[in-house]
Scaffold this active site. Structure first.
Site, short mmCIF file in Angstrom:
data_model
loop_
_atom_site.label_atom_id
_atom_site.label_comp_id
_atom_site.label_asym_id
_atom_site.label_seq_id
_atom_site.Cartn_x
_atom_site.Cartn_y
_atom_site.Cartn_z
N ASP A 197 -6.27 -7.22 3.61
CA ASP A 197 -7.35 -6.67 2.79
C ASP A 197 -8.12 -7.80 2.13
OD1 ASP A 197 -8.87 -4.76 1.30
OD2 ASP A 197 -7.63 -5.24 -0.44
N ASP B 188 -12.18 -9.69 3.24
CA ASP B 188 -13.39 -9.73 2.41
C ASP B 188 -13.96 -11.15 2.40
OD1 ASP B 188 -13.27 -7.02 1.82
OD2 ASP B 188 -13.64 -7.31 -0.32
N TYR C 37 0.81 -1.21 0.00
CA TYR C 37 0.00 0.00 0.00
C TYR C 37 0.85 1.27 0.00
CZ TYR C 37 -4.61 -2.12 0.46
OH TYR C 37 -5.78 -2.79 0.21
N ASP D 2 -2.50 -18.50 1.38
CA ASP D 2 -3.39 -19.28 0.50
C ASP D 2 -4.09 -20.38 1.31
OD1 ASP D 2 -0.86 -20.39 0.81
OD2 ASP D 2 -0.69 -21.11 -1.25
N LYS E 8 3.57 -15.69 3.78
CA LYS E 8 3.90 -16.47 2.58
C LYS E 8 5.41 -16.69 2.61
CE LYS E 8 2.65 -18.34 -1.39
NZ LYS E 8 1.80 -19.55 -1.48
#
Ligand code: IPM
Ligand code: MN
Length: 360
Positions: free
Chosen positions: A255, A259, A138, A231, A197
């Site tokens: 982010d 969702d 970001y 993941d 990750k």
């Protein structure tokens, strides 16, 4: 008389003002019951103002807002303004300028709310995501060169320094200690899981992982530590959400997974979030957008805004008042409204707000 809190209200665009109005009712009811005062001051930041004045946000907006105890935000986003302008110019700018380095997003299924996860109920979907909110892709450096040519190059870097990572992790450990499953009487341990990750982003998440274990071992030995790749996290959020207690992750991963989390808790009608600066002023918002097509119809679901108001009270330290709003919301989802979807609740926006306020 208890404390008085100064609250800046940014109703914003679309259905923002409608849902914020219902949030005000619940906040007022909670203040009356638990003996504190809220003084609300409105700010007209948003798409309408931008279209009218050409100014996205006054230069001194962050300084103005810093004088308040908290900010209560409706929604930012206007169909008449190109995507990205208001998001970056208002929402992200305030997050960065006010150094709200935590984005706290609980994923809780309330009773009576339908989840798309088969066989899962409120006892399974009950965790929180601590999203780093001040860095990463970001704010990382980047640029585009030779734009428009066959050789154009675009770069956007994921940048984290130790300071950003540590302060986020510390918040997450503290939060887990205070609001983890053991602390809430829902389990045997308070567990914080790092979501990363490490198998591919071997620099950035190496830093996160080392800091996570160092800080955890030294200062939070009572908090259980776990690690998941991002993941795999998505998989488990669907398959085994009951495994989770508190998750901590980077800005971009946070982010994305929140969702998914919001959808599993019944969607944008219920999902609330807080942009938190533990040493400064924090900003609370429903995760959903401005929903222009429902604007002014009195059919949008205000519960997410009401829940973000409860989060605001929790962060201000009015824990009992926050719980009272949550319990009121749970009673309304369990016993009153038919669905969380706009127009399908069986009640209007303001009726839902009234029912919550009455119960508080
Ligand atoms: C969110 C939103 C914002 C983000 C956008 C609107 C800039 O998606 O709050 O999650 O990416 O943080
Ligand atoms: Mn988002």
């Amino acid at each position: 008389m208890g404390k008085t809190y100064q609250i800046a209200v940014i109703p914003g665009d679309g259905t923002g003002p409608e849902v914020v109005d219902e949030g005000r009712k619940a906040l007022k009811a909670a203040a009356a019951k638990f003996d504190f005062k809220l003084e609300l001051t409105d700010f007209d930041y948003g798409g309408e103002r931008y279209l009218r004045t050409g100014e996205i946000l006054p230069d001194n907006a962050a300084d103005e807002l810093r004088r308040f105890d908290a900010i209560y935000l409706g929604a930012i986003g206007h169909p008449g303004v190109k995507p990205g302008i208001l998001e970056k110019g208002i929402l992200l700018r305030l997050r960065f300028e006010l150094d709200q380095y935590i984005n706290l997003r609980p994923v809780r299924l309330y009773p009576g709310v339908e989840t798309p996860l088969k066989g899962k109920g409120p006892e399974h979907i009950d965790y929180a995501v601590v999203r780093e909110n001040s860095g990463g892709i970001y704010t990382g450096t980047g640029g585009i060169s030779m734009k428009g040519t066959p050789h154009e190059v675009a770069v956007q870097s994921m940048v984290y320094n130790r300071f950003q990572v540590e302060r986020c992790l510390r918040y997450a450990f503290d939060y887990t200690r205070k609001f983890g499953k053991k602390a809430r009487g829902k389990g045997d341990t308070n567990t914080l899981a790092l979501v990363g990750k490490t198998n591919v982003l071997t620099f950035v998440f190496d830093l996160w992982e080392r800091a996570f274990h160092e800080i955890g071992e030294r200062d939070y030995p009572d908090v259980k530590r776990e690690y998941y790749h991002v993941d795999a996290t998505c998989m488990y959020m669907v398959k085994s959400p009951e495994w989770f207690d508190v998750l901590v992750t980077s800005n971009m991963f946070g982010d994305i997974i929140t969702d998914l989390g919001a959808e599993t808790q019944g969607g944008m009608g219920i999902a609330a979030g807080g942009n938190i600066n533990p040493e400064g002023v924090s900003m609370f918002e429903p995760i959903g957008g401005s929903a222009p097509k429902y604007t002014g119809k009195n059919i949008i679901n205000p519960l997410a805004a009401i829940c973000s108001g409860a989060m605001m009270l929790e962060t201000l330290g009015e824990i009992d008042a926050a719980r009272a709003i949550e319990e009121a919301v749970k009673d309304v989802t369990a016993n009153k409204i038919k669905s969380l979807a706009a127009g399908k609740m069986g009640f209007s926006t303001s009726e839902v707000g009234d029912m919550v306020a009455e119960r508080v």
